[in-house]
Design an enzyme around this catalytic site. Structure first.
Site, PDB file in Angstrom:
ATOM      1  N   ARG A 154       1.506   8.686  -4.440  1.00 36.56           N
ATOM      2  CA  ARG A 154      -0.028   9.031  -4.624  1.00 36.56           C
ATOM      3  C   ARG A 154      -0.366  10.321  -3.624  1.00 36.56           C
ATOM      4  O   ARG A 154      -1.214  10.882  -3.556  1.00 36.56           O
ATOM      5  CB  ARG A 154      -0.961   8.102  -4.435  1.00 36.56           C
ATOM      6  CG  ARG A 154      -1.087   7.245  -3.070  1.00 36.56           C
ATOM      7  CD  ARG A 154      -1.988   6.175  -2.920  1.00 36.56           C
ATOM      8  NE  ARG A 154      -2.014   5.658  -1.781  1.00 36.56           N
ATOM      9  CZ  ARG A 154      -3.020   4.786  -1.228  1.00 36.56           C
ATOM     10  NH1 ARG A 154      -4.240   4.451  -2.112  1.00 36.56           N
ATOM     11  NH2 ARG A 154      -2.853   4.149  -0.364  1.00 36.56           N
ATOM     12  N   HIS A 167      -3.080   1.883  -9.911  1.00 36.09           N
ATOM     13  CA  HIS A 167      -4.197   1.313  -9.446  1.00 36.09           C
ATOM     14  C   HIS A 167      -5.626   1.644  -9.816  1.00 36.09           C
ATOM     15  O   HIS A 167      -6.409   2.180  -9.139  1.00 36.09           O
ATOM     16  CB  HIS A 167      -4.079   1.687  -7.806  1.00 36.09           C
ATOM     17  CG  HIS A 167      -4.929   0.990  -6.777  1.00 36.09           C
ATOM     18  ND1 HIS A 167      -6.188   0.629  -6.923  1.00 36.09           N
ATOM     19  CD2 HIS A 167      -4.298   0.328  -5.777  1.00 36.09           C
ATOM     20  CE1 HIS A 167      -6.776   0.026  -5.810  1.00 36.09           C
ATOM     21  NE2 HIS A 167      -5.658  -0.360  -5.000  1.00 36.09           N
ATOM     22  N   GLU A 207      -5.443  -3.720 -11.498  1.00 31.09           N
ATOM     23  CA  GLU A 207      -4.258  -2.827 -11.549  1.00 31.09           C
ATOM     24  C   GLU A 207      -3.016  -3.557 -12.177  1.00 31.09           C
ATOM     25  O   GLU A 207      -3.063  -4.409 -12.072  1.00 31.09           O
ATOM     26  CB  GLU A 207      -3.902  -2.592  -9.979  1.00 31.09           C
ATOM     27  CG  GLU A 207      -5.117  -2.199  -9.207  1.00 31.09           C
ATOM     28  CD  GLU A 207      -4.934  -2.666  -7.683  1.00 31.09           C
ATOM     29  OE1 GLU A 207      -3.869  -2.400  -7.010  1.00 31.09           O
ATOM     30  OE2 GLU A 207      -5.882  -2.991  -6.979  1.00 31.09           O
TER      31      GLU A 207
HETATM   32  C1  BG6 Z   1      -5.430  -3.027  -3.400  1.00 27.17           C
HETATM   33  C2  BG6 Z   1      -5.066  -4.028  -2.343  1.00 27.17           C
HETATM   34  O1  BG6 Z   1      -4.731  -2.764  -4.346  1.00 27.17           O
HETATM   35  O2  BG6 Z   1      -5.695  -1.729  -2.746  1.00 27.17           O
HETATM   36  C3  BG6 Z   1      -5.951  -4.155  -1.312  1.00 27.17           C
HETATM   37  O3  BG6 Z   1      -5.009  -5.288  -3.010  1.00 27.17           O
HETATM   38  C4  BG6 Z   1      -6.308  -2.579  -0.771  1.00 27.17           C
HETATM   39  O4  BG6 Z   1      -5.695  -4.854  -0.293  1.00 27.17           O
HETATM   40  C5  BG6 Z   1      -6.866  -1.578  -1.983  1.00 27.17           C
HETATM   41  O5  BG6 Z   1      -7.347  -2.761   0.327  1.00 27.17           O
HETATM   42  C6  BG6 Z   1      -6.822  -0.106  -1.390  1.00 27.17           C
HETATM   43  O6  BG6 Z   1      -5.849   0.143  -0.558  1.00 27.17           O
HETATM   44  P1  BG6 Z   1      -5.789   1.765  -0.198  1.00 27.17           P
HETATM   45  O7  BG6 Z   1      -4.376   1.699   0.502  1.00 27.17           O
HETATM   46  O8  BG6 Z   1      -6.012   2.662  -1.110  1.00 27.17           O
HETATM   47  O9  BG6 Z   1      -6.598   1.613   1.034  1.00 27.17           O
END
Ligand code: BG6
Length: 271
Positions: free
Chosen positions: A82, A143, A245
Protein backbone atom coordinates in the site's frame (compact mmCIF):
# COMPACT_ATOMS: atom_id res chain seq x y z
CA UNK A 1 -7.62 5.28 -24.51
CA UNK A 2 -10.91 7.17 -24.10
CA UNK A 3 -12.07 5.42 -20.95
CA UNK A 4 -8.79 5.94 -19.08
CA UNK A 5 -7.17 9.27 -18.20
CA UNK A 6 -4.12 10.05 -16.04
CA UNK A 7 -4.53 12.92 -13.62
CA UNK A 8 -3.35 14.35 -10.31
CA UNK A 9 -5.60 14.12 -7.26
CA UNK A 10 -4.50 15.66 -3.93
CA UNK A 11 -0.90 15.52 -5.18
CA UNK A 12 -1.13 11.82 -6.09
CA UNK A 13 -0.92 10.36 -9.59
CA UNK A 14 -4.26 8.75 -10.36
CA UNK A 15 -6.04 6.89 -13.14
CA UNK A 16 -9.58 7.96 -13.88
CA UNK A 17 -11.63 5.20 -15.44
CA UNK A 18 -15.01 5.79 -16.98
CA UNK A 19 -17.01 3.39 -19.11
CA UNK A 20 -20.68 2.59 -19.77
CA UNK A 21 -21.03 0.56 -16.59
CA UNK A 22 -19.04 2.45 -13.95
CA UNK A 23 -16.41 4.96 -13.02
CA UNK A 24 -13.42 4.60 -10.72
CA UNK A 25 -10.45 6.56 -9.43
CA UNK A 26 -7.24 4.63 -8.72
CA UNK A 27 -4.05 6.05 -7.20
CA UNK A 28 -0.76 4.57 -8.39
CA UNK A 29 0.39 5.02 -4.78
CA UNK A 30 -0.65 1.63 -3.42
CA UNK A 31 -2.60 0.73 -6.62
CA UNK A 32 -5.26 2.06 -4.35
CA UNK A 33 -8.88 2.23 -5.53
CA UNK A 34 -10.17 5.52 -4.10
CA UNK A 35 -13.61 5.61 -5.67
CA UNK A 36 -15.98 3.22 -7.44
CA UNK A 37 -19.41 4.16 -8.71
CA UNK A 38 -21.59 1.93 -10.87
CA UNK A 39 -23.38 4.08 -13.50
CA UNK A 40 -26.22 6.09 -11.98
CA UNK A 41 -25.45 4.92 -8.45
CA UNK A 42 -24.01 6.56 -5.35
CA UNK A 43 -20.34 6.07 -4.35
CA UNK A 44 -19.65 2.63 -2.84
CA UNK A 45 -16.31 3.40 -1.16
CA UNK A 46 -15.55 5.61 1.81
CA UNK A 47 -12.55 7.92 1.97
CA UNK A 48 -11.44 9.90 5.01
CA UNK A 49 -11.29 13.70 4.86
CA UNK A 50 -8.22 13.42 7.12
CA UNK A 51 -6.24 10.95 5.02
CA UNK A 52 -2.55 11.34 4.25
CA UNK A 53 -1.83 11.77 0.54
CA UNK A 54 1.91 11.37 0.48
CA UNK A 55 4.73 8.97 -0.30
CA UNK A 56 5.55 6.63 2.57
CA UNK A 57 2.11 6.93 4.19
CA UNK A 58 -1.02 4.88 3.57
CA UNK A 59 -4.29 6.32 2.30
CA UNK A 60 -7.20 6.08 4.76
CA UNK A 61 -10.22 4.72 2.94
CA UNK A 62 -10.90 3.21 -0.48
CA UNK A 63 -9.24 -0.19 -0.86
CA UNK A 64 -5.72 -0.44 0.59
CA UNK A 65 -3.92 -3.60 -0.49
CA UNK A 66 -2.37 -5.27 2.56
CA UNK A 67 0.50 -7.44 1.31
CA UNK A 68 2.61 -9.50 1.93
CA UNK A 69 1.45 -9.45 5.52
CA UNK A 70 -1.76 -8.41 7.20
CA UNK A 71 -1.82 -6.45 10.45
CA UNK A 72 0.76 -4.93 12.76
CA UNK A 73 2.92 -8.04 13.36
CA UNK A 74 5.70 -6.54 11.23
CA UNK A 75 6.61 -3.01 10.15
CA UNK A 76 5.08 -1.30 8.31
CA UNK A 77 1.60 -2.40 9.46
CA UNK A 78 -0.37 -4.19 6.71
CA UNK A 79 2.74 -4.64 4.56
CA UNK A 80 4.55 -2.69 1.89
CA UNK A 81 2.20 -2.89 -1.13
CA UNK A 82 0.00 0.00 0.00
CA UNK A 83 3.09 2.24 0.17
CA UNK A 84 4.50 1.16 -3.20
CA UNK A 85 4.25 3.34 -6.30
CA UNK A 86 2.73 0.90 -8.81
CA UNK A 87 3.07 1.16 -12.59
CA UNK A 88 0.28 0.48 -15.05
CA UNK A 89 1.48 -2.15 -17.54
CA UNK A 90 -1.46 -2.69 -19.87
CA UNK A 91 -5.12 -1.98 -20.31
CA UNK A 92 -7.89 -3.71 -22.21
CA UNK A 93 -11.39 -2.45 -22.72
CA UNK A 94 -14.71 -3.41 -24.15
CA UNK A 95 -18.07 -1.68 -23.68
CA UNK A 96 -18.77 -1.47 -19.95
CA UNK A 97 -15.48 -3.05 -18.88
CA UNK A 98 -11.95 -1.70 -18.39
CA UNK A 99 -9.15 -4.01 -17.25
CA UNK A 100 -5.95 -2.59 -15.73
CA UNK A 101 -2.90 -4.83 -15.40
CA UNK A 102 -0.06 -3.54 -13.20
CA UNK A 103 3.67 -4.25 -13.37
CA UNK A 104 4.58 -7.04 -10.97
CA UNK A 105 5.75 -5.77 -7.58
CA UNK A 106 8.62 -7.69 -6.05
CA UNK A 107 9.47 -7.74 -2.34
CA UNK A 108 12.00 -10.10 -0.73
CA UNK A 109 11.57 -12.87 -3.34
CA UNK A 110 7.79 -12.56 -3.29
CA UNK A 111 6.05 -11.30 -6.40
CA UNK A 112 2.62 -9.63 -6.47
CA UNK A 113 0.71 -9.43 -9.75
CA UNK A 114 -2.41 -7.28 -9.73
CA UNK A 115 -5.36 -6.80 -12.06
CA UNK A 116 -8.21 -4.38 -11.42
CA UNK A 117 -11.39 -4.60 -13.52
CA UNK A 118 -13.87 -1.73 -13.55
CA UNK A 119 -17.25 -2.94 -14.81
CA UNK A 120 -20.73 -3.37 -13.31
CA UNK A 121 -18.72 -4.87 -10.47
CA UNK A 122 -15.26 -3.84 -9.29
CA UNK A 123 -12.95 -6.86 -9.33
CA UNK A 124 -9.44 -7.15 -7.97
CA UNK A 125 -7.15 -10.11 -8.38
CA UNK A 126 -3.78 -10.41 -6.65
CA UNK A 127 -1.49 -13.35 -7.35
CA UNK A 128 1.49 -14.00 -5.08
CA UNK A 129 4.42 -16.16 -6.13
CA UNK A 130 7.12 -17.24 -3.72
CA UNK A 131 10.46 -17.27 -5.54
CA UNK A 132 12.45 -17.74 -2.33
CA UNK A 133 13.93 -21.07 -1.26
CA UNK A 134 12.22 -20.87 2.14
CA UNK A 135 8.52 -21.59 2.67
CA UNK A 136 6.65 -18.29 2.88
CA UNK A 137 3.72 -17.56 5.20
CA UNK A 138 1.41 -15.22 3.30
CA UNK A 139 -1.23 -13.03 4.94
CA UNK A 140 -2.99 -10.29 2.99
CA UNK A 141 -6.22 -8.38 2.39
CA UNK A 142 -8.21 -6.12 0.12
CA UNK A 143 -8.97 -3.75 2.98
CA UNK A 144 -12.18 -2.28 1.54
CA UNK A 145 -13.84 0.68 3.31
CA UNK A 146 -17.52 1.05 2.38
CA UNK A 147 -19.60 4.22 2.51
CA UNK A 148 -22.73 3.73 4.61
CA UNK A 149 -25.60 5.90 5.88
CA UNK A 150 -24.66 5.32 9.52
CA UNK A 151 -22.91 2.46 11.32
CA UNK A 152 -25.92 2.16 13.68
CA UNK A 153 -28.28 1.50 10.74
CA UNK A 154 -26.52 -1.24 8.83
CA UNK A 155 -26.00 -4.96 9.16
CA UNK A 156 -23.65 -7.38 7.53
CA UNK A 157 -25.07 -10.66 6.37
CA UNK A 158 -23.28 -13.82 5.29
CA UNK A 159 -21.31 -14.70 8.43
CA UNK A 160 -24.03 -16.20 10.64
CA UNK A 161 -22.52 -19.22 12.50
CA UNK A 162 -18.99 -18.38 11.32
CA UNK A 163 -16.18 -18.55 13.86
CA UNK A 164 -14.16 -15.41 14.50
CA UNK A 165 -11.24 -14.05 16.46
CA UNK A 166 -12.14 -10.90 18.36
CA UNK A 167 -8.91 -8.95 17.91
CA UNK A 168 -9.82 -6.64 20.80
CA UNK A 169 -9.94 -9.44 23.40
CA UNK A 170 -8.00 -12.26 21.73
CA UNK A 171 -11.01 -14.56 22.27
CA UNK A 172 -12.76 -16.70 19.67
CA UNK A 173 -16.54 -16.76 19.23
CA UNK A 174 -19.25 -17.99 16.90
CA UNK A 175 -21.28 -15.32 15.11
CA UNK A 176 -24.94 -15.30 16.09
CA UNK A 177 -27.11 -14.03 13.20
CA UNK A 178 -26.16 -10.87 11.29
CA UNK A 179 -23.47 -8.43 12.42
CA UNK A 180 -24.66 -5.15 13.89
CA UNK A 181 -22.54 -2.43 15.48
CA UNK A 182 -22.76 -0.64 18.82
CA UNK A 183 -19.08 -0.52 19.90
CA UNK A 184 -15.55 -0.82 18.51
CA UNK A 185 -15.48 -3.94 16.34
CA UNK A 186 -12.33 -5.63 15.05
CA UNK A 187 -12.79 -9.27 14.05
CA UNK A 188 -11.27 -11.87 11.80
CA UNK A 189 -13.83 -14.42 10.57
CA UNK A 190 -11.42 -17.06 9.36
CA UNK A 191 -13.33 -20.09 8.14
CA UNK A 192 -15.89 -18.78 5.67
CA UNK A 193 -15.78 -18.44 1.89
CA UNK A 194 -19.31 -16.98 1.85
CA UNK A 195 -20.15 -13.72 0.17
CA UNK A 196 -21.19 -10.86 2.45
CA UNK A 197 -23.75 -8.11 2.04
CA UNK A 198 -23.59 -4.68 3.63
CA UNK A 199 -27.32 -4.09 4.03
CA UNK A 200 -28.05 -0.37 4.33
CA UNK A 201 -31.82 0.30 4.34
CA UNK A 202 -31.43 4.10 4.68
CA UNK A 203 -29.39 4.13 1.44
CA UNK A 204 -31.79 1.49 0.02
CA UNK A 205 -28.90 -0.64 -1.12
CA UNK A 206 -26.99 -3.83 -0.44
CA UNK A 207 -23.30 -3.94 -1.30
CA UNK A 208 -22.25 -7.45 -2.28
CA UNK A 209 -18.70 -8.67 -1.59
CA UNK A 210 -17.87 -12.00 -3.23
CA UNK A 211 -14.49 -13.67 -3.18
CA UNK A 212 -12.21 -16.51 -4.22
CA UNK A 213 -9.03 -17.79 -2.62
CA UNK A 214 -10.16 -16.51 0.77
CA UNK A 215 -11.65 -18.10 3.86
CA UNK A 216 -11.32 -14.96 5.93
CA UNK A 217 -13.20 -11.69 6.24
CA UNK A 218 -12.09 -8.89 8.53
CA UNK A 219 -14.84 -6.64 9.90
CA UNK A 220 -13.75 -3.35 11.41
CA UNK A 221 -15.20 -0.12 12.76
CA UNK A 222 -13.02 1.91 15.15
CA UNK A 223 -15.93 3.56 17.01
CA UNK A 224 -15.32 6.61 19.23
CA UNK A 225 -12.04 6.28 21.18
CA UNK A 226 -9.96 4.73 18.40
CA UNK A 227 -11.26 7.29 15.88
CA UNK A 228 -9.90 9.99 18.20
CA UNK A 229 -6.53 8.24 18.51
CA UNK A 230 -5.94 7.91 14.76
CA UNK A 231 -4.32 11.05 13.31
CA UNK A 232 -5.60 10.38 9.79
CA UNK A 233 -9.23 9.71 10.74
CA UNK A 234 -11.86 12.30 11.74
CA UNK A 235 -13.37 11.96 15.22
CA UNK A 236 -16.91 11.47 13.86
CA UNK A 237 -16.06 9.67 10.65
CA UNK A 238 -16.70 6.21 12.10
CA UNK A 239 -20.42 6.83 11.56
CA UNK A 240 -20.08 6.73 7.78
CA UNK A 241 -17.80 3.74 7.17
CA UNK A 242 -17.43 0.03 7.67
CA UNK A 243 -14.57 -2.22 6.58
CA UNK A 244 -15.42 -5.66 5.23
CA UNK A 245 -12.05 -6.98 4.10
CA UNK A 246 -11.43 -9.93 1.82
CA UNK A 247 -8.44 -11.60 3.38
CA UNK A 248 -6.08 -14.40 4.07
CA UNK A 249 -5.71 -13.67 7.78
CA UNK A 250 -6.07 -15.30 11.20
CA UNK A 251 -6.08 -19.08 10.75
CA UNK A 252 -6.46 -18.54 7.00
CA UNK A 253 -2.78 -17.78 6.33
CA UNK A 254 -1.27 -19.57 3.32
CA UNK A 255 2.08 -21.35 3.18
CA UNK A 256 3.74 -21.06 -0.24
CA UNK A 257 6.66 -23.31 -1.05
CA UNK A 258 9.29 -22.23 -3.54
CA UNK A 259 7.60 -21.51 -6.90
CA UNK A 260 4.06 -21.82 -5.52
CA UNK A 261 1.34 -19.25 -6.22
CA UNK A 262 -1.81 -18.11 -4.49
CA UNK A 263 -4.53 -15.87 -5.95
CA UNK A 264 -6.92 -13.73 -3.90
CA UNK A 265 -9.94 -12.26 -5.71
CA UNK A 266 -12.74 -9.94 -4.71
CA UNK A 267 -15.74 -8.74 -6.61
CA UNK A 268 -17.69 -5.75 -5.24
CA UNK A 269 -21.01 -4.51 -6.56
CA UNK A 270 -24.64 -3.83 -5.79
CA UNK A 271 -27.03 -6.69 -5.26
C1 BG6 B 1 -7.95 -3.43 10.21
C2 BG6 B 1 -7.46 -4.00 11.51
O1 BG6 B 1 -7.84 -4.39 9.22
O2 BG6 B 1 -7.15 -2.31 9.86
C3 BG6 B 1 -7.51 -2.92 12.58
O3 BG6 B 1 -8.28 -5.09 11.85
C4 BG6 B 1 -6.71 -1.71 12.14
O4 BG6 B 1 -6.98 -3.43 13.79
C5 BG6 B 1 -7.23 -1.25 10.79
O5 BG6 B 1 -6.83 -0.67 13.10
C6 BG6 B 1 -6.51 -0.04 10.22
O6 BG6 B 1 -5.14 -0.29 10.11
P1 BG6 B 1 -4.18 0.88 9.63
O7 BG6 B 1 -2.78 0.29 9.66
O8 BG6 B 1 -4.59 1.24 8.24
O9 BG6 B 1 -4.36 2.01 10.59
Amino acid sequence: MADLVSDIWNGLRVLKVQNEAAEALIALHGAHVLSYKPAGERELLWLSQESWHEAGKPIRGGIPICWPWFGPAQEPPHGVARLNEWTLRETASEPGKTVLGFEAFSFENRIAELTITVADTLSMELTTTNLGAEDFRLTEAFHSYFAISDIANIRITGLDKAEYLDTLTGLRHIQDEDIRFNAETDRIYDSSAAECLVDDPAYTRKIRIAKEGSLSTVVWNPWIAKSRRMPDFGDEEYHGMVCVETANAGNDFRILKQGEKHTLKVSIGLK
